[in-house]
Design a protein around this motif. Structure first.
Motif, PDB file in Angstrom:
ATOM      1  N   THR A 145     -10.352   3.107  -4.816  1.00  0.00           N
ATOM      2  CA  THR A 145     -11.302   4.094  -4.297  1.00  0.00           C
ATOM      3  C   THR A 145     -10.671   5.125  -3.358  1.00  0.00           C
ATOM      4  OG1 THR A 145     -11.872   2.540  -2.549  1.00  0.00           O
ATOM      5  CG2 THR A 145     -13.291   2.559  -4.498  1.00  0.00           C
ATOM      6  N   GLU A 146      -9.787   4.660  -2.447  1.00  0.00           N
ATOM      7  CA  GLU A 146      -9.237   5.610  -1.480  1.00  0.00           C
ATOM      8  C   GLU A 146      -7.836   6.068  -1.863  1.00  0.00           C
ATOM      9  OE1 GLU A 146      -9.429   3.694   2.373  1.00  0.00           O
ATOM     10  OE2 GLU A 146     -11.445   3.000   1.810  1.00  0.00           O
ATOM     11  N   LEU A 147      -6.961   5.084  -2.142  1.00  0.00           N
ATOM     12  CA  LEU A 147      -5.564   5.439  -2.408  1.00  0.00           C
ATOM     13  C   LEU A 147      -5.397   5.984  -3.822  1.00  0.00           C
ATOM     14  CD1 LEU A 147      -4.030   2.205  -0.874  1.00  0.00           C
ATOM     15  CD2 LEU A 147      -4.418   4.373   0.274  1.00  0.00           C
ATOM     16  N   GLU A 148      -6.306   5.607  -4.701  1.00  0.00           N
ATOM     17  CA  GLU A 148      -6.254   6.035  -6.105  1.00  0.00           C
ATOM     18  C   GLU A 148      -4.861   5.879  -6.707  1.00  0.00           C
ATOM     19  OE1 GLU A 148      -8.231   9.680  -6.953  1.00  0.00           O
ATOM     20  OE2 GLU A 148      -9.800   9.293  -5.479  1.00  0.00           O
ATOM     21  N   THR A 149      -4.381   4.647  -6.648  1.00  0.00           N
ATOM     22  CA  THR A 149      -3.046   4.391  -7.195  1.00  0.00           C
ATOM     23  C   THR A 149      -3.107   3.922  -8.646  1.00  0.00           C
ATOM     24  OG1 THR A 149      -3.112   2.113  -6.433  1.00  0.00           O
ATOM     25  CG2 THR A 149      -2.125   3.733  -4.946  1.00  0.00           C
ATOM     26  N   GLY A 150      -4.312   3.855  -9.219  1.00  0.00           N
ATOM     27  CA  GLY A 150      -4.381   3.421 -10.610  1.00  0.00           C
ATOM     28  C   GLY A 150      -5.803   3.135 -11.026  1.00  0.00           C
ATOM     29  N   ASP A 151      -5.980   2.991 -12.332  1.00  0.00           N
ATOM     30  CA  ASP A 151      -7.306   2.779 -12.899  1.00  0.00           C
ATOM     31  C   ASP A 151      -7.158   1.769 -14.026  1.00  0.00           C
ATOM     32  OD1 ASP A 151      -9.676   2.852 -14.260  1.00  0.00           O
ATOM     33  OD2 ASP A 151      -9.798   5.042 -14.360  1.00  0.00           O
ATOM     34  N   LYS A 152      -7.863   0.638 -13.921  1.00  0.00           N
ATOM     35  CA  LYS A 152      -7.709  -0.439 -14.901  1.00  0.00           C
ATOM     36  C   LYS A 152      -8.117  -0.024 -16.312  1.00  0.00           C
ATOM     37  CE  LYS A 152     -12.217  -2.453 -13.802  1.00  0.00           C
ATOM     38  NZ  LYS A 152     -13.013  -1.961 -14.917  1.00  0.00           N
TER      39      LYS A 152
ATOM     40  N   GLY B 155      -4.265  16.069 -13.070  1.00  0.00           N
ATOM     41  CA  GLY B 155      -4.689  14.894 -12.306  1.00  0.00           C
ATOM     42  C   GLY B 155      -4.627  13.606 -13.096  1.00  0.00           C
ATOM     43  N   ASN B 156      -4.158  13.647 -14.331  1.00  0.00           N
ATOM     44  CA  ASN B 156      -4.024  12.411 -15.113  1.00  0.00           C
ATOM     45  C   ASN B 156      -2.855  11.582 -14.597  1.00  0.00           C
ATOM     46  OD1 ASN B 156      -6.127  13.007 -16.868  1.00  0.00           O
ATOM     47  ND2 ASN B 156      -4.780  14.187 -18.219  1.00  0.00           N
ATOM     48  N   PHE B 157      -3.022  10.276 -14.653  1.00  0.00           N
ATOM     49  CA  PHE B 157      -1.938   9.405 -14.195  1.00  0.00           C
ATOM     50  C   PHE B 157      -0.763   9.433 -15.163  1.00  0.00           C
ATOM     51  CE2 PHE B 157      -5.344   7.152 -11.850  1.00  0.00           C
ATOM     52  CZ  PHE B 157      -4.729   7.088 -10.616  1.00  0.00           C
ATOM     53  N   LEU B 158       0.428   9.598 -14.620  1.00  0.00           N
ATOM     54  CA  LEU B 158       1.639   9.398 -15.414  1.00  0.00           C
ATOM     55  C   LEU B 158       2.216   8.036 -15.079  1.00  0.00           C
ATOM     56  CD1 LEU B 158       3.237  12.930 -14.981  1.00  0.00           C
ATOM     57  CD2 LEU B 158       2.073  12.021 -16.996  1.00  0.00           C
ATOM     58  N   VAL B 159       2.254   7.750 -13.784  1.00  0.00           N
ATOM     59  CA  VAL B 159       2.691   6.439 -13.308  1.00  0.00           C
ATOM     60  C   VAL B 159       1.651   5.944 -12.322  1.00  0.00           C
ATOM     61  CG1 VAL B 159       4.408   5.179 -11.985  1.00  0.00           C
ATOM     62  CG2 VAL B 159       5.138   6.956 -13.592  1.00  0.00           C
ATOM     63  N   GLN B 160       1.233   4.692 -12.486  1.00  0.00           N
ATOM     64  CA  GLN B 160       0.263   4.115 -11.562  1.00  0.00           C
ATOM     65  C   GLN B 160       1.012   3.199 -10.597  1.00  0.00           C
ATOM     66  OE1 GLN B 160      -3.692   3.375 -13.727  1.00  0.00           O
ATOM     67  NE2 GLN B 160      -2.204   2.641 -15.194  1.00  0.00           N
ATOM     68  N   GLY B 161       0.756   3.372  -9.325  1.00  0.00           N
ATOM     69  CA  GLY B 161       1.462   2.571  -8.333  1.00  0.00           C
ATOM     70  C   GLY B 161       1.033   1.123  -8.379  1.00  0.00           C
ATOM     71  N   PHE B 162      -0.277   0.930  -8.281  1.00  0.00           N
ATOM     72  CA  PHE B 162      -0.805  -0.427  -8.333  1.00  0.00           C
ATOM     73  C   PHE B 162      -2.201  -0.375  -8.927  1.00  0.00           C
ATOM     74  CE2 PHE B 162      -3.078  -4.105  -6.656  1.00  0.00           C
ATOM     75  CZ  PHE B 162      -2.183  -5.118  -6.955  1.00  0.00           C
ATOM     76  N   VAL B 163      -2.459  -1.212  -9.903  1.00  0.00           N
ATOM     77  CA  VAL B 163      -3.753  -1.193 -10.587  1.00  0.00           C
ATOM     78  C   VAL B 163      -4.514  -2.473 -10.278  1.00  0.00           C
ATOM     79  CG1 VAL B 163      -4.890  -0.986 -12.817  1.00  0.00           C
ATOM     80  CG2 VAL B 163      -2.641   0.048 -12.470  1.00  0.00           C
ATOM     81  N   VAL B 164      -5.720  -2.334  -9.747  1.00  0.00           N
ATOM     82  CA  VAL B 164      -6.540  -3.522  -9.497  1.00  0.00           C
ATOM     83  C   VAL B 164      -7.375  -3.795 -10.744  1.00  0.00           C
ATOM     84  CG1 VAL B 164      -8.333  -4.549  -8.067  1.00  0.00           C
ATOM     85  CG2 VAL B 164      -6.676  -2.968  -7.058  1.00  0.00           C
ATOM     86  N   GLU B 165      -7.242  -4.992 -11.271  1.00  0.00           N
ATOM     87  CA  GLU B 165      -8.078  -5.382 -12.408  1.00  0.00           C
ATOM     88  C   GLU B 165      -8.564  -6.813 -12.191  1.00  0.00           C
ATOM     89  OE1 GLU B 165      -6.375  -5.145 -16.335  1.00  0.00           O
ATOM     90  OE2 GLU B 165      -8.370  -5.288 -17.238  1.00  0.00           O
TER      91      GLU B 165
ATOM     92  N   VAL C 264       3.299   1.212 -14.714  1.00  0.00           N
ATOM     93  CA  VAL C 264       2.821   0.657 -13.448  1.00  0.00           C
ATOM     94  C   VAL C 264       4.002   0.160 -12.631  1.00  0.00           C
ATOM     95  CG1 VAL C 264       1.498  -1.231 -12.419  1.00  0.00           C
ATOM     96  CG2 VAL C 264       0.564  -0.009 -14.379  1.00  0.00           C
ATOM     97  N   CYS C 265       3.980   0.470 -11.315  1.00  0.00           N
ATOM     98  CA  CYS C 265       5.096   0.035 -10.453  1.00  0.00           C
ATOM     99  C   CYS C 265       4.956  -1.420 -10.027  1.00  0.00           C
ATOM    100  CB  CYS C 265       5.153   0.899  -9.198  1.00  0.00           C
ATOM    101  SG  CYS C 265       5.451   2.618  -9.535  1.00  0.00           S
TER     102      CYS C 265
ATOM    103  N   ARG D 271       0.835  -1.208   0.000  1.00  0.00           N
ATOM    104  CA  ARG D 271       0.000   0.000   0.000  1.00  0.00           C
ATOM    105  C   ARG D 271       0.865   1.253   0.000  1.00  0.00           C
ATOM    106  NH1 ARG D 271      -5.578  -0.355   2.836  1.00  0.00           N
ATOM    107  NH2 ARG D 271      -5.437   1.893   2.826  1.00  0.00           N
ATOM    108  N   GLU D 272       1.797   1.276   0.965  1.00  0.00           N
ATOM    109  CA  GLU D 272       2.623   2.481   1.115  1.00  0.00           C
ATOM    110  C   GLU D 272       3.425   2.766  -0.146  1.00  0.00           C
ATOM    111  OE1 GLU D 272       5.056   1.755   4.550  1.00  0.00           O
ATOM    112  OE2 GLU D 272       3.248   1.333   5.746  1.00  0.00           O
ATOM    113  N   MET D 273       4.089   1.708  -0.637  1.00  0.00           N
ATOM    114  CA  MET D 273       4.956   1.922  -1.796  1.00  0.00           C
ATOM    115  C   MET D 273       4.144   2.273  -3.038  1.00  0.00           C
ATOM    116  SD  MET D 273       8.006  -0.806  -1.569  1.00  0.00           S
ATOM    117  CE  MET D 273       8.880  -1.193  -0.068  1.00  0.00           C
ATOM    118  N   ALA D 274       2.955   1.678  -3.156  1.00  0.00           N
ATOM    119  CA  ALA D 274       2.122   1.979  -4.330  1.00  0.00           C
ATOM    120  C   ALA D 274       1.737   3.454  -4.327  1.00  0.00           C
ATOM    121  CB  ALA D 274       0.877   1.096  -4.338  1.00  0.00           C
ATOM    122  N   VAL D 275       1.398   3.961  -3.152  1.00  0.00           N
ATOM    123  CA  VAL D 275       1.029   5.374  -3.055  1.00  0.00           C
ATOM    124  C   VAL D 275       2.222   6.248  -3.409  1.00  0.00           C
ATOM    125  CG1 VAL D 275       0.364   7.191  -1.450  1.00  0.00           C
ATOM    126  CG2 VAL D 275      -0.775   4.974  -1.352  1.00  0.00           C
ATOM    127  N   GLN D 276       3.388   5.870  -2.866  1.00  0.00           N
ATOM    128  CA  GLN D 276       4.593   6.661  -3.096  1.00  0.00           C
ATOM    129  C   GLN D 276       4.993   6.678  -4.566  1.00  0.00           C
ATOM    130  OE1 GLN D 276       7.152   5.340   0.115  1.00  0.00           O
ATOM    131  NE2 GLN D 276       8.696   6.793  -0.615  1.00  0.00           N
TER     132      GLN D 276
END
Lengths: 458, 301
Positions: free
Chosen positions: A275-282, A217-227, A297-298, A204-209
């Motif tokens: 939903t909360e951390l918003e680290t990515g969007d599938k 607000g567009n993603f350049l790098v996604q920490g973790f993407v749930v799909e 994606v990290c 969680r922590e590293m994905a956010v970082q």
């Protein structure tokens, strides 16, 4: 005028339909008539006298083997077939691997009423029950493939091939899930690229970082993407639920249990990335897998089969593979495999059956497994070959191989429907703003209905 | 028996015509009719035949129609929505463009080719291109929206917009056909009706309302019936534009034909899939008859 003619057409069609309805079902070609007997014919093979073998040497038996088109697997199987035919000059194996994955099941289904198709077939383990249930596969002869041998020599996940007290299929190789991480992106985010997350909290922590956005607000790098449609529905079922102290299903996989409190906690952990951390969007960059390949994606949960894809499509990607993060001291991973079965077409003829059994034994041997790792990058199904120190030390394959001893394979009755309920549950939370617990309850209810429908007839 | 030259010619004509008829009977009609039979059986493809279950599948479908969140229910509703959104848009846009093209004298062929090209393009290729155009964040449409300072849209990724987004592509793809047929219809209308009406002082709207529209009636009926049938059979675009071809997100784009495919070839419930097919067939037949009955009006001047 016009509608009078239409009514006539309607009347003719309905009459024809009624006549047809009264007829027997679509007649199948002769070969298929043996269907009901095929199941009984298979065990009869056990007593087939050995003396018949020398006589068979004079005539060459042809058997057909089918798998879907995946280049590395096709090449590996070509090599195995060559070796097998050198050992068994009286058996010729016809290798059909022209069918793309998306059409594989359709083609198999279409081949059956036509009375053609494979004697030995490679199928995803998740399809087994449907194929067994349809009478398409015959049980593997107990004297050649004792269940005890499978339990002792094969990775525990292969037990998903035992059903109704019989062994139905056997794989050459298996796959597990692990955590892929992009080293460059980690370094860019100020993380140590050599120490990937070891626990769910660290993930969680590293994905956010690691997540980066532009001014809009567009993603350049996604920490973790749930799909969920990719591997994450497996990750949830067999890994997260267990790590949060729950159990995805009852031991016999007839009862959904991931809607327990522990399961809900695991589910909230999963959806929180979106939903909360918003680290990515599938929905961005063509899905989580392609986004990882594109270096956007990290961290990414994926199977050992992805190593080949990366080598092919993104050879310059600077990535590592670690075991899936643990939680509460619990390690788990999802295992799955493409597995080989013998069809009722082979069982209809004792000589073909004998050849099919020989071929199956050959392609499920430890030697075949070892060749498979080298050629395809999938893990050997046999524990002996899987615990090879060289394999465990491999920087990429090692993490997957270490997962073999704690891997679980879900016993699916209808893989696509069971996957769909979790895809929908995730979409309900993200797109329909449903409460995560409620969405999971609905998923459990719907999946239970699928299970009940299947087990209801039995 | 001696045949006259004419009789022989007729005989040969029948022989040649028999070949395509035979093809249709054996390859298309016979399997179509078999679907009726399969719909009364529990057949999973792998067996030679399945047990007779009578109307069981139809009862299940009836039950599904009243279940919330049922894919079958969503499929029927969505299919109706595709028709309701798609057919009128196609007719109105098709007629508008045809009217404009009827007035231009230069580059006519170029315009016709431009509008007709999508119609002859494979639906899969169309779906891929539009998938890229619709991409959130990176797709062309969203890039344009961003450049104009407008909020990005999820299009096919959102249950609220997905069906409309796919319908728009279907309309775009079928538009060329409607335009060409409308153009043919417009060119059939004798110029003298317009001249006579103008002399009597008719406004352009009156010309359109009382001459063009009534005389286009056969064309409109033809396009409505064909359009309705094609939207009732929506499949390829949905299969290629919804996530993993599942008719999602959240069943918002699934169609009856897509459910037939999924039930038949992924869950192997061939009987259930066949029953859905039969219902769709009857639905198409019914709607077509109703449309032909109520839309056709003979207008003669």
């Amino acid at each position: 005028m016009l509608h009078r003619r239409l009514w006539m057409v309607l009347a003719v069609l309905l009459t024809a339909a009624l006549v047809l309805a009264a007829c027997p079902a679509p007649a199948a070609p002769g070969g298929q008539e043996a269907a009901p007997e095929a199941q009984e014919a298979a065990p009869a093979q056990e007593t087939a006298p050995e003396e018949e073998a020398p006589a068979a040497e004079e005539e060459v038996i042809e058997i057909e083997y089918w798998q879907y088109n995946f280049e590395a697997r096709v090449k590996a199987m070509d090599k195995l077939i060559e070796m097998f035919q050198a050992e068994n000059p009286n058996i010729r194996v016809i290798h059909n691997a022209d069918i793309p994955y998306a059409e594989f099941r359709d083609k198999i289904a279409a081949s059956v009423p036509a009375g053609v198709g494979p004697d030995v077939v490679t199928l995803f383990y998740g399809w087994q029950v449907a194929w067994i249930d349809a009478g398409y596969l015959v049980p593997l002869p107990e004297d050649e493939f004792p269940i005890r041998m499978v339990e002792e020599q094969f990775s525990p996940m292969v037990r998903a091939s035992i059903w109704d007290g019989k062994l139905w299929t056997l794989p050459t190789a298996v796959r597990t899930l692990a955590l892929f991480y992009n080293k460059d992106l980690m370094a860019q985010a100020g993380l140590d690229p050599e120490s990937p997350p070891r626990t769910l909290d660290e993930l969680r922590e590293m994905a956010v970082q690691c997540t980066q956005r532009d001014d809009q607000g567009n993603f350049l790098v996604q920490g973790f993407v749930v799909e969920p449609a990719a591997q994450d529905h497996h990750w949830f079922r067999e890994v997260l639920v267990r790590q949060f102290g729950g159990q995805p299903y009852s031991d016999d996989y007839r009862q959904v249990m991931y809607n327990s409190d522990a399961g809900k906690e695991a589910w909230r952990y999963l959806v929180s990335f979106r939903t909360e951390l918003e680290t990515g969007d599938k929905d961005l960059f063509d899905g989580s897998t392609n986004a990882f390949l594109a270096g956007k994606v990290c961290f990414h949960v994926d199977g050992s089969f992805r190593l080949g894809t990366i080598a092919n499509k993104a050879p310059d990607l600077n990535f590592g593979v670690a075991e899936l993060p643990e939680y509460n001291g619990i390690k788990s991973t999802f295992g799955s495999y493409w597995t080989h079965g013998i069809t009722k077409k082979a069982a209809a003829d004792p000589k073909r059956m004998e050849a099919a059994v020989k071929f199956l034994k050959f392609i499920t041997s430890p030697e075949a497994g070892a060749l498979w790792v080298r050629e395809v990058g999938e893990l050997p199904a046999q524990i002996e070959a899987g615990s090879d120190p060289e394999l465990l030390a491999d920087p990429k394959l090692g993490a997957f191989a270490r997962g073999l001893e704690y891997a679980h394979a879900t016993f699916f009755v209808d893989e696509s429907k069971q996957r769909q309920v979790l895809i929908d549950a995730f979409d309900n939370v993200v797109l329909a703003e449903m409460d995560p617990d409620e969405a999971l309850e609905i998923a459990a209810e719907e999946e239970q209905a699928v299970l009940d429908e299947f087990w209801g007839d039995r | 028996m001696r045949l006259t030259l004419h009789q022989r010619q007729v005989l040969w004509a029948y022989i040649f015509l028999a070949i395509p008829v035979l093809f249709f009977v054996v390859i298309r009609w016979y399997p179509t009719l078999l679907a009726f039979n399969i719909s009364f059986r529990d057949w999973n493809v792998f067996e030679a035949s399945g047990p007779w279950v009578g109307l069981e599948h139809y009862r299940q479908i009836g039950e599904e129609l009243f279940k919330p969140r049922s894919a079958v229910r969503a499929a029927f509703w969505n299919t109706i929505r595709y028709v309701v959104y798609g057919v009128p848009s196609q007719l109105v846009l098709g007629l508008a463009i045809a009217l404009m093209m009827n007035h231009i004298r230069r580059f006519v062929t170029l315009y016709r080719v431009a509008y007709f090209a999508p119609y002859v393009t494979s639906a899969v290729a169309v779906a891929f291109v539009w998938n890229w155009l619709y991409q959130p964040q990176t797709g062309l449409i969203n890039q344009v929206l961003s450049a104009l300072g407008l909020p990005n849209q999820p299009f096919t990724k959102s249950p609220q917009q997905a069906l409309q987004s796919i319908t728009a592509v279907a309309v775009w793809q079928n538009l060329g056909f409607a335009v060409i047929i409308f153009l043919a219809g417009l060119q059939q209308i004798p110029e003298m009706y317009y001249e006579a009406a103008r002399i009597d002082g008719a406004t352009p709207w009156q010309l359109f309302r009382h001459i063009t529209l009534p005389l286009l009636n056969p064309v409109i009926v033809y396009l409505t019936v064909l359009g309705t049938i094609s939207y009732l059979r929506m499949f390829a675009l949905v299969q290629n534009m919804s996530p993993q071809g599942t008719g999602g997100p959240l069943k918002s784009t699934t169609t009856v034909v897509l459910e037939v495919y999924r039930e038949g070839f992924s869950s192997y419930n061939m009987g259930f899939a066949a029953a859905l097919t039969v219902i769709l067939f009857l639905l198409i037949l019914l709607i077509t008859i109703v449309q032909l009955r109520f839309l056709s009006q003979r207008v003669e001047y």
